[in-house]
Design an enzyme around this catalytic site. Structure first.
Site, PDB file in Angstrom:
ATOM      1  N   ALA A 151       0.808  -1.219   0.000  1.00 31.75           N
ATOM      2  CA  ALA A 151       0.000   0.000   0.000  1.00 31.75           C
ATOM      3  C   ALA A 151       0.840   1.268   0.000  1.00 31.75           C
ATOM      4  CB  ALA A 151      -0.927  -0.005   1.213  1.00 31.75           C
ATOM      5  N   HIS A 152       2.124   1.152  -0.330  1.00 32.97           N
ATOM      6  CA  HIS A 152       2.988   2.329  -0.402  1.00 32.97           C
ATOM      7  C   HIS A 152       3.095   2.793  -1.849  1.00 32.97           C
ATOM      8  CE1 HIS A 152       4.672   2.051   3.769  1.00 32.97           C
ATOM      9  NE2 HIS A 152       4.174   0.830   3.623  1.00 32.97           N
ATOM     10  N   GLY A 260      -7.154 -12.529  10.770  1.00 31.62           N
ATOM     11  CA  GLY A 260      -7.877 -13.519   9.977  1.00 31.62           C
ATOM     12  C   GLY A 260      -7.869 -13.232   8.493  1.00 31.62           C
ATOM     13  N   ASP A 285      -1.099  -2.974  12.470  1.00 30.34           N
ATOM     14  CA  ASP A 285      -0.854  -2.332  11.165  1.00 30.34           C
ATOM     15  C   ASP A 285      -2.112  -1.565  10.747  1.00 30.34           C
ATOM     16  OD1 ASP A 285       0.539  -1.584   8.884  1.00 30.34           O
ATOM     17  OD2 ASP A 285       0.131  -3.440   7.796  1.00 30.34           O
TER      18      ASP A 285
END
Length: 401
Positions: A151-152, A260, A285
């Site tokens: 996601a960077h 999960g 995170d």
């Protein structure tokens, strides 16, 4: 006579006595214990409730479990806010959101951006560290692999030039606790050594590293695996990659996202068995949607769509990539003991004791011991959170308190 005199004492309004609960102590869980809290710290802890009357405000927690406050060493946002905002009020929204879910100590994690922007964010976050609201700063990027950027934003990535790493450390004024980087990139090993020499945790993550290159990073001073398994090559039988190197080395603490979604339960259990609970740190995170409903949220310079509690980049070259999580550590604890088969002691290690030790704050938090900060979480019989205390003050009051 002594018991009668004790019973006749006037309650001490500055003293709180928690009675009747199971207590997760470093030596193991004890039944029907008693904890006294005074001056923001833990006083006496008894492995059984005493017959004599307690002096102070008594809180009956019979049928509940008391565990240490959670320590999250990797969190980007929550409550609709982000640590990348460089807005002190928004940053405190993140802090307060996770506190209500039991996280009494946390690092503020940034997202890849221009160095000038990261320095501006660090200046704000450093003040919150100095005020005691945060335990430190974690720079995740921009020194990571474009092949595993997740996601960077790819165009903002750069090699870990030690001079650039030093710029971020200087901008944070000594409050940097951890930097995630890809050690196979040019300057990677030199930057790992720089961080280790500066007393900052060097974390291997968002990496395309080989097994051998990861071993070299560990020898250079790396001590953390950023969200093991995620954003790195999969474990292979001919090319074991970074996962095997990070799991097998006793010097490495491995982060795991126990929501999960990021990890199958069998993989999480494998990591705990191989590393041992003492080398595992459960993290969130989390991004801005933690503690919130589905919708659109910012993550650094990107937009993230949260659907059914799963966050993914909404557009651009990394569209569809998982973008952090919406996890809170109370849910991670409950899942650990009800789904993953961990004992309460193992869950406490992974959510409190191990990250506190790694961050160097275990002298004041991370376990329920006399003299430490009164950071604790109260869970009911189903392991749902019903109370949170931080430094002796209730953040979430149990019913009836």
């Amino acid at each position: 006579m002594a018991q009668q005199q004790s019973a006749q004492r006037s309650p001490d309004p500055g003293r709180t006595v928690l009675t009747g609960a199971r207590i997760a102590r470093p030596s193991g869980v004890v039944d029907c214990g008693r904890i006294t809290v005074e001056g923001g710290r833990i006083g006496d802890i008894h492995s059984r409730d005493l017959d004599e009357a307690a002096s102070g405000r008594v809180v009956d927690l019979s049928g509940h479990l008391v565990v240490p406050g959670f320590v999250d060493m990797h969190v980007h946002g929550g409550g609709g806010g982000s640590f990348s905002s460089a807005d002190p009020e928004e940053c405190m929204t993140v802090v307060e959101t996770h506190r209500r879910h039991g996280t009494t100590s946390m690092l503020a994690s940034t997202v890849t951006g221009e160095l000038a922007d990261l320095a501006r964010q660090a200046a704000v976050l450093a003040e919150l560290v100095q005020q005691g609201e945060l335990a430190g700063i974690h720079f995740e990027g921009p020194f990571i692999s474009a092949h595993r950027c997740g996601a960077h934003q790819p165009e903002l990535l750069r090699d870990p030039d030690p001079a650039d790493v030093r710029k971020l450390l200087d901008a944070a004024h000594g409050t940097t606790s951890m930097v995630t980087l890809a050690p196979e990139l040019p300057g990677g090993l030199e930057s790992v050594r720089l961080l280790a020499d500066a007393g900052v945790l060097a974390a291997v993550g968002h990496t395309d590293s080989t097994y051998d290159a990861t071993r070299r990073a560990i020898e250079a001073g790396a001590t953390v695996a950023t969200h093991l398994f995620n954003a790195m090559p999969a474990l292979g039988h001919r090319a074991p990659g970074p996962v095997a190197a990070l799991l097998e080395d006793e010097r490495i603490t491995v982060e795991l996202i126990n929501d999960g979604t990021h990890l199958h339960p069998a993989i999480l259990q494998l990591a705990v068995r191989e590393a041992g609970a003492g080398r595992v740190a459960f993290i969130t995170d989390a991004m801005g949607a933690a503690g919130m409903s589905d919708g659109m949220y910012p993550l650094g310079p990107m937009q993230v769509e949260v659907k059914d509690g799963v966050a993914r980049i909404s557009d651009g070259p990394t569209a569809g990539s998982i973008a952090g999580s919406t996890l809170t550590l109370d849910r991670a604890f409950r899942r650990a003991v009800t789904v993953d088969g961990l004992t309460v002691d193992q869950a406490v290690q992974a959510l409190s004791a191990t990250p506190a030790r790694l961050l160097g704050i275990d002298g004041r938090t991370g376990s329920l011991e006399t003299g430490k900060d009164a950071d604790l979480v109260v869970l009911d019989a189903a392991y749902d959170l019903v109370g949170v205390m931080r430094r002796g003050e209730w953040v979430v009051r149990p019913a009836g308190v």
